[in-house]
Enzyme design. Structure first.
Site, mmCIF file in Angstrom:
data_model
loop_
_atom_site.group_PDB
_atom_site.id
_atom_site.type_symbol
_atom_site.label_atom_id
_atom_site.label_comp_id
_atom_site.label_asym_id
_atom_site.label_seq_id
_atom_site.Cartn_x
_atom_site.Cartn_y
_atom_site.Cartn_z
ATOM 1 N N ASP A 136 -45.959 21.805 -15.227
ATOM 2 C CA ASP A 136 -46.014 21.063 -16.486
ATOM 3 C C ASP A 136 -47.242 20.166 -16.437
ATOM 4 O O ASP A 136 -47.466 19.460 -15.449
ATOM 5 C CB ASP A 136 -44.739 20.255 -16.720
ATOM 6 C CG ASP A 136 -44.563 19.935 -18.207
ATOM 7 O OD1 ASP A 136 -44.874 20.814 -19.037
ATOM 8 O OD2 ASP A 136 -44.144 18.818 -18.535
ATOM 9 N N GLU A 159 -37.661 22.971 -22.106
ATOM 10 C CA GLU A 159 -38.394 21.745 -21.758
ATOM 11 C C GLU A 159 -37.769 20.591 -22.509
ATOM 12 O O GLU A 159 -37.737 20.599 -23.737
ATOM 13 C CB GLU A 159 -39.871 21.880 -22.152
ATOM 14 C CG GLU A 159 -40.685 22.587 -21.096
ATOM 15 C CD GLU A 159 -42.190 22.512 -21.316
ATOM 16 O OE1 GLU A 159 -42.660 21.634 -22.068
ATOM 17 O OE2 GLU A 159 -42.883 23.351 -20.723
ATOM 18 N N THR A 190 -43.939 30.696 -16.312
ATOM 19 C CA THR A 190 -44.737 30.084 -17.370
ATOM 20 C C THR A 190 -45.040 31.113 -18.436
ATOM 21 O O THR A 190 -45.127 32.306 -18.148
ATOM 22 C CB THR A 190 -46.058 29.503 -16.821
ATOM 23 O OG1 THR A 190 -46.863 29.030 -17.903
ATOM 24 C CG2 THR A 190 -46.866 30.531 -16.041
ATOM 25 N N SER A 191 -45.235 30.615 -19.666
ATOM 26 C CA SER A 191 -45.611 31.516 -20.754
ATOM 27 C C SER A 191 -47.122 31.500 -20.955
ATOM 28 O O SER A 191 -47.647 32.183 -21.830
ATOM 29 C CB SER A 191 -44.939 31.030 -22.045
ATOM 30 O OG SER A 191 -45.368 29.701 -22.315
ATOM 31 N N GLY A 236 -53.248 31.406 -19.088
ATOM 32 C CA GLY A 236 -54.327 30.636 -18.452
ATOM 33 C C GLY A 236 -53.856 30.034 -17.142
ATOM 34 O O GLY A 236 -54.565 30.065 -16.120
ATOM 35 N N LYS A 241 -63.638 24.771 -11.838
ATOM 36 C CA LYS A 241 -62.524 24.019 -12.436
ATOM 37 C C LYS A 241 -61.437 23.786 -11.374
ATOM 38 O O LYS A 241 -60.947 22.669 -11.215
ATOM 39 C CB LYS A 241 -61.938 24.753 -13.659
ATOM 40 C CG LYS A 241 -60.772 23.978 -14.277
ATOM 41 C CD LYS A 241 -60.074 24.638 -15.456
ATOM 42 C CE LYS A 241 -58.807 23.838 -15.826
ATOM 43 N NZ LYS A 241 -57.949 24.481 -16.796
HETATM 44 P P1 ITT Z 1 -45.517 26.668 -19.988
HETATM 45 O O1 ITT Z 1 -44.716 25.400 -20.301
HETATM 46 O O2 ITT Z 1 -44.849 27.923 -20.404
HETATM 47 O O3 ITT Z 1 -45.970 26.697 -18.557
HETATM 48 P P2 ITT Z 1 -47.455 25.477 -21.801
HETATM 49 O O4 ITT Z 1 -48.754 25.957 -22.349
HETATM 50 O O5 ITT Z 1 -46.398 25.004 -22.769
HETATM 51 O O6 ITT Z 1 -46.885 26.605 -20.853
HETATM 52 P P3 ITT Z 1 -47.657 22.766 -20.733
HETATM 53 O O7 ITT Z 1 -46.492 22.256 -21.492
HETATM 54 O O8 ITT Z 1 -47.760 22.394 -19.286
HETATM 55 O O9 ITT Z 1 -47.767 24.352 -20.752
HETATM 56 O O10 ITT Z 1 -49.040 22.362 -21.393
HETATM 57 C C1 ITT Z 1 -49.178 21.338 -22.340
HETATM 58 C C2 ITT Z 1 -50.452 21.551 -23.092
HETATM 59 O O11 ITT Z 1 -51.540 21.205 -22.243
HETATM 60 C C3 ITT Z 1 -50.691 22.976 -23.587
HETATM 61 O O12 ITT Z 1 -51.273 22.936 -24.867
HETATM 62 C C4 ITT Z 1 -51.681 23.530 -22.565
HETATM 63 O O13 ITT Z 1 -52.536 24.480 -23.165
HETATM 64 C C5 ITT Z 1 -52.443 22.279 -22.157
HETATM 65 N N1 ITT Z 1 -52.915 22.385 -20.763
HETATM 66 C C6 ITT Z 1 -52.159 22.485 -19.640
HETATM 67 N N2 ITT Z 1 -52.960 22.628 -18.564
HETATM 68 C C7 ITT Z 1 -54.228 22.622 -19.029
HETATM 69 C C8 ITT Z 1 -55.485 22.769 -18.431
HETATM 70 O O14 ITT Z 1 -55.632 22.968 -17.137
HETATM 71 N N3 ITT Z 1 -56.574 22.721 -19.213
HETATM 72 C C9 ITT Z 1 -56.458 22.535 -20.539
HETATM 73 N N4 ITT Z 1 -55.321 22.411 -21.197
HETATM 74 C C10 ITT Z 1 -54.195 22.457 -20.444
#
Ligand code: ITT
Length: 186
Positions: free
Chosen positions: A66, A36, A7-8, A11, A165
């Site tokens: 995801d 993706e 993952t990038s 958090g 959380k």
């Molecule tokens: P990777 O695909 O590299 O893992 P990403 O940030 O692109 O990182 P996602 O596509 O899974 O990850 O996330 C989609 C969006 O949802 C992105 O803006 C995240 O910051 C947000 N998100 C994912 N999990 C979250 C959480 O637990 N709390 C708040 N926002 C979240």
């Protein structure tokens, strides 16, 4: 077991590591640009990612994650487009879309993909229901955390400790299933 987190998102790395560590697993972030695809479900995104990572012989065991937030009044938008929406209109844009909307119900979903050393693949799904509030609150967490209050709480994910959380979150619940699966191997 040392598990690679593909993952990038730092958090996610923090959350996934802090959930794995008490169970005797360690985790390292692997910076591989996993493509993706644009599709309608998180499950399809993860399936594609797992196949792609397996075809590139990326070091196992590994986890991909995801996630997205599905807002009832917006017909489940942004959902799989959560990253794009966050990067473009952002939380203030989402709050604007929700102005004057009474139904604030939203569900976070997380799909984890796992590849083990023998090449086997599994997915684990977790959900967390809650509501979007009218303004951003809190400084912790990441992404949509400042505007999401999980059911049974009166604080946003950003205002909760990471332990709290993880107890109720979509990622925490998917990870519980993944850890149970790992503990039953062998
Ligand atoms: P990777 O695909 O590299 O893992 P990403 O940030 O692109 O990182 P996602 O596509 O899974 O990850 O996330 C989609 C969006 O949802 C992105 O803006 C995240 O910051 C947000 N998100 C994912 N999990 C979250 C959480 O637990 N709390 C708040 N926002 C979240």
């Amino acid at each position: 077991m040392n598990i690679n987190l593909v993952t990038s998102n730092s958090g996610k790395v923090e959350e996934l590591s802090s959930i794995l560590e008490p169970f005797g697993h360690s985790a390292s972030q692997l910076n591989v640009e996993c493509p993706e695809i644009q599709t309608s479900t998180l499950e399809e995104v993860v399936d594609f990612g797992l196949d792609w990572l397996a075809s590139k012989n990326v070091q196992t065991p590994l986890i991909i994650d995801d996630a997205g937030v599905f807002v009832e009044a917006l017909k489940n938008f942004p959902g799989v487009y959560s990253r794009y929406v966050y990067d473009t209109i952002g939380l203030s844009g989402i709050l604007r879309q929700m102005e004057g909307v009474d139904n604030r119900a939203a569900t976070f979903r997380c799909v984890l993909g796992l590849i083990l050393d023998d090449g086997s693949k599994r997915k684990f799904v977790g959900e967390c229901k809650g509501n979007l509030i009218h303004e951003m609150k809190g400084t912790g967490g990441f992404g949509y955390d400042p505007i999401f209050v999980p059911e049974g709480y009166d604080k946003t994910f950003s205002e909760l400790s990471s332990e709290d959380k993880n107890k109720v979150s979509h990622r925490g619940s998917a990870m519980k299933k993944l850890i149970k699966f790992l503990s039953e191997l062998k």
